[in-house]
Motif scaffolding. Structure first.
Motif, mmCIF file in Angstrom:
data_model
loop_
_atom_site.group_PDB
_atom_site.id
_atom_site.type_symbol
_atom_site.label_atom_id
_atom_site.label_comp_id
_atom_site.label_asym_id
_atom_site.label_seq_id
_atom_site.Cartn_x
_atom_site.Cartn_y
_atom_site.Cartn_z
ATOM 1 N N ASP A 185 -4.072 12.620 -11.311
ATOM 2 C CA ASP A 185 -4.669 11.411 -12.122
ATOM 3 C C ASP A 185 -3.769 9.999 -12.049
ATOM 4 O O ASP A 185 -4.622 9.038 -11.818
ATOM 5 C CB ASP A 185 -4.867 11.760 -13.587
ATOM 6 N N LEU A 186 -2.688 10.328 -12.047
ATOM 7 C CA LEU A 186 -1.689 9.216 -11.882
ATOM 8 C C LEU A 186 -1.809 8.751 -10.406
ATOM 9 O O LEU A 186 -1.899 7.365 -10.289
ATOM 10 C CB LEU A 186 -0.395 9.624 -11.913
ATOM 11 N N ILE A 187 -1.979 9.464 -9.403
ATOM 12 C CA ILE A 187 -2.224 8.846 -8.153
ATOM 13 C C ILE A 187 -3.630 8.244 -7.853
ATOM 14 O O ILE A 187 -3.724 7.141 -7.260
ATOM 15 C CB ILE A 187 -2.096 10.077 -6.915
ATOM 16 N N GLU A 206 -3.166 1.525 -8.439
ATOM 17 C CA GLU A 206 -3.906 0.522 -7.756
ATOM 18 C C GLU A 206 -3.834 0.531 -6.134
ATOM 19 O O GLU A 206 -4.729 0.273 -5.308
ATOM 20 C CB GLU A 206 -3.920 -0.937 -8.347
ATOM 21 N N ASP A 207 -2.793 0.655 -5.913
ATOM 22 C CA ASP A 207 -2.310 0.503 -4.178
ATOM 23 C C ASP A 207 -2.088 1.668 -3.522
ATOM 24 O O ASP A 207 -1.315 1.561 -2.407
ATOM 25 C CB ASP A 207 -1.169 -0.497 -4.184
ATOM 26 N N ALA A 208 -2.376 2.790 -4.016
ATOM 27 C CA ALA A 208 -2.370 4.164 -3.399
ATOM 28 C C ALA A 208 -3.773 4.816 -3.179
ATOM 29 O O ALA A 208 -4.727 4.538 -3.617
ATOM 30 C CB ALA A 208 -1.564 4.762 -4.588
ATOM 31 N N THR A 209 -3.602 5.252 -1.861
ATOM 32 C CA THR A 209 -4.701 5.963 -1.104
ATOM 33 C C THR A 209 -3.910 7.202 -1.075
ATOM 34 O O THR A 209 -2.974 7.563 -0.345
ATOM 35 C CB THR A 209 -5.105 5.364 0.251
ATOM 36 N N MET A 246 1.070 -1.267 -0.048
ATOM 37 C CA MET A 246 -0.120 0.073 -0.130
ATOM 38 C C MET A 246 0.960 1.287 -0.033
ATOM 39 O O MET A 246 1.761 1.368 0.770
ATOM 40 C CB MET A 246 -0.808 -0.183 1.374
ATOM 41 N N LYS A 247 0.676 2.341 -0.896
ATOM 42 C CA LYS A 247 1.240 3.541 -1.032
ATOM 43 C C LYS A 247 0.215 4.557 -0.077
ATOM 44 O O LYS A 247 -0.897 4.605 -0.639
ATOM 45 C CB LYS A 247 1.432 3.709 -2.145
ATOM 46 N N ILE A 248 0.599 5.275 0.697
ATOM 47 C CA ILE A 248 -0.138 6.329 1.454
ATOM 48 C C ILE A 248 0.597 7.698 0.829
ATOM 49 O O ILE A 248 1.617 7.864 1.201
ATOM 50 C CB ILE A 248 -0.229 6.210 2.939
ATOM 51 N N VAL A 249 -0.254 8.268 0.168
ATOM 52 C CA VAL A 249 0.097 9.454 -0.772
ATOM 53 C C VAL A 249 -0.250 10.833 0.206
ATOM 54 O O VAL A 249 -1.667 11.102 0.154
ATOM 55 C CB VAL A 249 0.018 9.635 -2.207
ATOM 56 N N LEU A 279 7.883 6.257 -8.198
ATOM 57 C CA LEU A 279 7.462 5.912 -7.093
ATOM 58 C C LEU A 279 6.302 5.047 -6.886
ATOM 59 O O LEU A 279 6.073 4.242 -6.164
ATOM 60 C CB LEU A 279 7.563 7.034 -6.104
ATOM 61 N N LEU A 280 5.371 5.749 -7.876
ATOM 62 C CA LEU A 280 3.847 4.948 -7.704
ATOM 63 C C LEU A 280 3.991 3.471 -8.083
ATOM 64 O O LEU A 280 3.398 2.536 -7.928
ATOM 65 C CB LEU A 280 2.948 5.624 -8.475
ATOM 66 N N ARG A 281 5.003 3.263 -9.156
ATOM 67 C CA ARG A 281 5.099 1.713 -9.476
ATOM 68 C C ARG A 281 6.072 1.010 -8.579
ATOM 69 O O ARG A 281 6.116 -0.438 -8.997
ATOM 70 C CB ARG A 281 5.993 1.917 -11.010
ATOM 71 N N THR A 282 6.767 1.396 -7.538
ATOM 72 C CA THR A 282 7.682 0.907 -6.826
ATOM 73 C C THR A 282 6.895 -0.117 -6.181
ATOM 74 O O THR A 282 5.671 0.253 -5.362
ATOM 75 C CB THR A 282 8.303 1.791 -5.771
#
Length: 173
Positions: free
Chosen positions: A89-91, A95-98, A1-4, A66-69
């Motif tokens: 839009d990228l964020i 799929e795994d970013a909030t 999970m990525k928390i942005v 970073l979003l693909r990491t």
């Protein structure tokens, strides 16, 4: 999970990111720090020598990386990052970013940033708290459309850093 973490400068993205990283045992990446390391230059110098357009292109490029990491990550963005190119839009598409908007009021931001303006080149020239409020208000008006696209909004006024981090965790889990 990525928390942005997104929000205006001074909203607590870096400090809340650090707390969340410790609580969740996620890696913490500050996008501006990442850019500085990759470009071997400070953001201030990049703006001065190569211009904002170059910086924004690199910001978009590194955000994609970073979003693909793989793996869990707290990603703290610069205040303007969501507002340029297709960054928001990228964020949203990751799929795994909030995305979490740390929302502070204009009076809180004005007071806080006026005290710390010497450390922030974008606002160092501002002479009074009233001028600071006008400057920030204009930016918030322009940026709110992007910030409000975040999946979660956490109000930060009248909360200390631990309380904000707890509010984020409550919304996430």
């Amino acid at each position: 999970m990525k928390i942005v973490l997104i929000g205006y400068m001074g909203s607590g993205k870096s400090s809340i990111g650090k707390i969340l990283s410790e609580k969740l045992a996620y890696s913490l990446v500050d996008l501006d720090d990442y850019i500085e390391k990759k470009e071997n230059s400070t953001v201030k110098t990049i703006f001065k020598t190569k211009g904002e357009i170059y910086f924004r292109k690199k910001e978009n490029e590194y955000l994609k990386v970073l979003l693909r990491t793989e793996g869990n990550m707290i990603l703290s963005l610069g205040g303007g990052t969501p507002c340029y190119g297709q960054n928001m839009d990228l964020i949203e598409a990751a799929e795994d970013a909030t995305s979490i908007y740390l929302k502070a009021s204009l009076p809180k931001l004005s007071k806080k940033l006026f005290k710390k303006k010497a450390k922030r080149p974008l606002i160092a020239h501002i002479a009074s708290e009233e001028d600071m409020a006008e400057f920030i208000g204009k930016h918030l008006f322009e940026r709110s459309h992007f910030y409000n696209k975040a999946q979660i909004t956490v109000l930060t006024d009248d909360k200390n850093k631990e309380e904000v981090a707890t509010a984020v965790l409550e919304q996430l889990f």
